[in-house]
Design a protein around this motif. Structure first.
Motif: not given
Length: 123
Positions: A48-50, A109-115, A117-118
């Protein structure tokens, strides 16, 4: 002054581990969230990314951290500063697991697999 008692902390279980909110904008009115991460031996978080800097301090155990393709090992007492928007994945030590304290700016926010979220433990 605000005191957040242990029984007021918020606990979130994920496939990778347990995140416990110790203070945040919605828990004690803190401007910067702080939480404890507990990962079982060998467990791995998602790739993921932040979108903001994160700071991790290892309280016990250790982890293998992959950041933009490079790998580094962190252990008890180490502090890891992760730049925003870099792909990362943490895998807890296969013998000891990992317990760490983490902070990042409120609203990150985090992004993983295109999603995107906070994470609720940082809210």
């Amino acid at each position: 002054m605000t005191v957040i008692r242990q029984d007021q902390t918020r606990r979130f279980e994920t496939p990778a581990g347990v995140m416990t909110t110790l203070g945040s904008p919605t828990l004690g009115g803190a401007t910067r969230p702080i939480w404890r991460v507990e990962m079982l031996a060998g467990s791995a978080g998602p790739v993921h990314t932040i979108d903001a800097e994160q700071i991790w301090t290892v309280l016990s155990g250790g982890a293998e951290v992959r950041v933009d393709g490079a790998e580094v090992r962190i252990g008890t007492g180490d502090t890891l500063v992760l730049a925003p928007d870099v792909e990362r994945q943490l895998t807890a030590d296969a013998e000891t697991g990992l317990t760490a304290i983490v902070t990042s700016p409120a609203g990150s926010t985090a992004t993983a697999a295109g999603n995107r979220v906070q994470p609720p433990w940082a809210a």
